[in-house]
Design a protein around this motif. Structure first.
Motif, short mmCIF file in Angstrom:
data_model
loop_
_atom_site.label_atom_id
_atom_site.label_comp_id
_atom_site.label_asym_id
_atom_site.label_seq_id
_atom_site.Cartn_x
_atom_site.Cartn_y
_atom_site.Cartn_z
N ASP A 27 -7.02 -4.15 -1.27
CA ASP A 27 -5.93 -4.48 -0.34
C ASP A 27 -6.43 -5.38 0.79
OD1 ASP A 27 -4.16 -2.95 -1.89
OD2 ASP A 27 -4.69 -1.12 -0.82
N ASP A 28 -6.33 -4.92 2.04
CA ASP A 28 -6.71 -5.73 3.20
C ASP A 28 -8.14 -5.48 3.67
OD1 ASP A 28 -6.11 -3.12 3.97
OD2 ASP A 28 -5.51 -3.74 5.99
N ALA A 29 -8.96 -4.80 2.85
CA ALA A 29 -10.30 -4.40 3.30
C ALA A 29 -11.19 -5.59 3.63
CB ALA A 29 -10.97 -3.52 2.25
N PHE A 30 -11.07 -6.67 2.88
CA PHE A 30 -11.93 -7.82 3.16
C PHE A 30 -11.59 -8.41 4.53
CE2 PHE A 30 -13.41 -12.22 2.87
CZ PHE A 30 -14.68 -12.03 2.37
N PHE A 31 -10.30 -8.47 4.86
CA PHE A 31 -9.90 -8.94 6.19
C PHE A 31 -10.46 -8.03 7.28
CE2 PHE A 31 -7.15 -8.85 9.88
CZ PHE A 31 -6.98 -10.20 10.16
N ARG A 32 -10.41 -6.74 7.06
CA ARG A 32 -10.92 -5.80 8.04
C ARG A 32 -12.42 -5.94 8.25
NH1 ARG A 32 -9.18 -0.03 6.22
NH2 ARG A 32 -10.27 0.49 8.17
N PHE A 33 -13.09 -6.39 7.21
CA PHE A 33 -14.54 -6.56 7.28
C PHE A 33 -14.92 -7.90 7.91
CE2 PHE A 33 -18.89 -6.29 6.18
CZ PHE A 33 -19.16 -5.04 5.66
N PHE A 34 -14.27 -8.97 7.48
CA PHE A 34 -14.71 -10.32 7.86
C PHE A 34 -13.76 -11.05 8.81
CE2 PHE A 34 -17.04 -9.56 3.91
CZ PHE A 34 -18.30 -10.00 4.24
N TYR B 264 -18.84 -2.08 10.37
CA TYR B 264 -18.24 -3.40 10.47
C TYR B 264 -16.72 -3.38 10.35
CZ TYR B 264 -22.96 -5.27 9.95
OH TYR B 264 -24.29 -5.57 10.13
N LEU B 265 -16.14 -2.28 9.91
CA LEU B 265 -14.71 -2.25 9.60
C LEU B 265 -13.85 -2.19 10.85
CD1 LEU B 265 -14.62 0.19 6.56
CD2 LEU B 265 -14.00 -2.23 6.54
N ARG B 266 -12.88 -3.09 10.92
CA ARG B 266 -11.90 -3.06 12.00
C ARG B 266 -10.80 -2.05 11.66
NH1 ARG B 266 -13.48 -8.27 10.97
NH2 ARG B 266 -13.96 -9.63 12.75
N GLU B 267 -10.07 -1.62 12.66
CA GLU B 267 -8.92 -0.76 12.42
C GLU B 267 -7.86 -1.53 11.63
OE1 GLU B 267 -8.22 2.45 13.11
OE2 GLU B 267 -10.30 2.69 13.78
N ARG B 268 -7.18 -0.84 10.75
CA ARG B 268 -6.15 -1.49 9.95
C ARG B 268 -4.90 -1.76 10.78
NH1 ARG B 268 -4.19 1.08 4.31
NH2 ARG B 268 -5.29 -0.67 3.34
N SER B 269 -4.31 -2.93 10.59
CA SER B 269 -3.04 -3.26 11.23
C SER B 269 -1.95 -2.32 10.72
CB SER B 269 -2.67 -4.71 10.90
OG SER B 269 -1.29 -4.92 10.93
N GLY B 270 -1.03 -1.96 11.62
CA GLY B 270 0.07 -1.07 11.23
C GLY B 270 0.92 -1.68 10.13
N ILE B 271 1.24 -2.97 10.25
CA ILE B 271 2.05 -3.65 9.22
C ILE B 271 1.29 -3.70 7.90
CG2 ILE B 271 3.13 -5.82 8.55
CD1 ILE B 271 4.67 -4.36 10.68
N ALA B 272 -0.01 -4.03 7.96
CA ALA B 272 -0.81 -4.10 6.73
C ALA B 272 -0.86 -2.73 6.05
CB ALA B 272 -2.22 -4.58 7.05
N GLY B 273 -0.95 -1.68 6.84
CA GLY B 273 -0.96 -0.34 6.27
C GLY B 273 0.35 -0.02 5.56
#
Length: 273
Positions: free
Chosen positions: A98-105, A154-163
């Motif tokens: 899902d959005d994990a790569f965005f949360r990482f990089f 390294y992981l950022r918090e997930r965006s509410g919309i992305a979740g």
């Protein structure tokens, strides 16, 4: 899937703590004396590939070879991606979910059929150091434990919309329209959020999932030893208008026809199943 002689490859599930980050890990290699060519089905996931021994390479449509000296990232994988493993090559593939790569990089898109150095994205040498560490670990479980421990800081918090987009599971309703209404936002705003965090549009992933269903149904028919493929059953169950639309999707995602896929499927890896 039947692998070529000398090729080994297998999937390993992820620990519960990272089930929302990675879908699975893949271990593969070439124990033969010949170069082995494989094709990775599109997955709409971004992947990180660690290469050991003789360097593996991705192959572009233009015939260019993109070597994996230590570690690269690629994706989201929207079309078939060919790669080669010379004798002695070993790979470990980390599949972001899902959005994990965005949360990482902090970005979700790497140009199609281009690989990138993850250290360049983070402006550090942490992945080169990680590769060195992985070289010293002899077990799959040990490698996975190190990868899991490495990723977490390294992981950022997930965006509410992305979740909301990642967990939306009502096939009767459109995710974009529903989530836009729930958040009092325009559909265009949700579409942009989808593209930003996942690296592709909701329309594109919907088309891909229809295609993937066709591939899996085709594989199921072949596994049962059916001498004649029921193309009309595939068209009907997967929601295609006609056979030409089915063929068009195979050409788009794999650059081959459905009949050619049946012939060469032993050289194709399905990253989602």
């Amino acid at each position: 899937m039947a692998f070529k002689e000398g090729y080994y490859g297998y999937r390993v599930g992820v620990p519960e703590v990272v089930e929302g980050i990675f879908s699975h890990f893949y271990f593969g290699g070439n124990a033969s004396q010949e170069i082995i060519y494989q094709t990775l089905l599109p997955s709409f996931q971004t992947i990180m590939v660690f290469s050991f021994g003789s360097p593996a390479s991705f192959l572009t449509e233009a015939g260019e070879s993109l070597p994996v000296e230590k570690c690269v990232v690629a994706g989201p994988i929207r079309q078939a991606l060919r790669y080669q493993l010379p004798p002695g090559a070993r790979i470990i593939v980390v599949n972001f979910k899902d959005d994990a790569f965005f949360r990482f990089f902090g970005t979700a898109v790497i140009t199609q059929h281009t690989v990138a150095d993850p250290d360049a994205l983070l402006e550090s040498n942490c992945f080169a150091d990680l590769w060195q560490e992985l070289c010293t670990i002899s077990t799959d479980a040990g490698i996975i434990d190190r990868l899991v421990a490495f990723c977490q800081p390294y992981l950022r918090e997930r965006s509410g919309i992305a979740g909301q987009l990642a967990t939306f599971d009502n096939p009767e309703l459109g995710a974009i329209k529903t989530i836009a209404g729930q958040n009092n936002l325009s559909e265009r705003a949700i579409q942009l959020q989808h593209k930003k965090h996942f690296g592709y549009s909701a329309k594109a992933i919907s088309r891909y999932l229809r295609f993937l269903k066709a591939v899996e149904l085709l594989q199921s028919m072949a596994a049962k030893g059916n001498s004649k493929t029921d193309w009309f059953k595939i068209i009907d169950q997967c929601g295609y208008y006609d056979q030409s639309q089915l063929i068009h999707d195979f050409n788009h995602f794999l650059h081959i026809s459905p009949a050619q896929y049946l012939k060469f499927q032993q050289t194709v890896c399905n990253p989602r199943g």
